[in-house]
Design a protein around this motif. Structure first.
Motif: not given
Ligand code: ZN
Length: 130
Positions: A43-44, A81-82, A86-87, A92-95
């Protein structure tokens, strides 16, 4: 084909080009036509496609995100690490990339990048080719 790839990032914020690793897995899969999904299980951190030629593009991107979600600001999520969450959420986490003739159909200037927002850390990436 389903593979988990581990990347150890070295810096707090970092852009890692993972295109060659993914291309190798596409070759191994022997799949002629299909899709390749690249997904980071965190998530970061983020997975994006961006320009591969001029590294200043990545620098500008990190600077833009720092303007939107600065490190030093009072956030509700206060474990330090908020801004990283957010970044990651913004990019996003995938392509997903089409495969034809056993090759990723990336454009000439496109590469696949893991972006670290809370490193250095061990990052797990899933590559699924089908
Ligand atoms: Zn957190």
């Amino acid at each position: 084909m389903f593979k988990e790839v581990t990347i150890n990032t070295k810096n707090n914020e970092e852009i890692v080009d993972i295109t060659e690793k993914v291309e190798r897995l596409v070759k191994e899969s022997n799949l002629n036509e299909g899709i390749c999904t690249i997904f980071v299980k965190h998530t970061t951190a983020s997975i994006i496609i961006n320009e591969n030629w001029d590294p200043s593009v990545g620098k500008d991107l990190l600077e833009l995100l720092e303007e939107i979600a600065p490190k030093h600001k009072a956030y509700s999520h206060n474990d330090g690490n908020a801004h990283s969450h957010l970044k990651s959420a913004i990019l996003g986490t995938s392509v997903t990339i089409p495969i034809l003739n056993n090759e990723l159909q990336l454009g000439r200037w496109q590469d696949i990048f893991l972006i670290e927002f809370d490193g250095p850390k061990e990052r797990k990436i899933i590559v699924q080719i089908k």
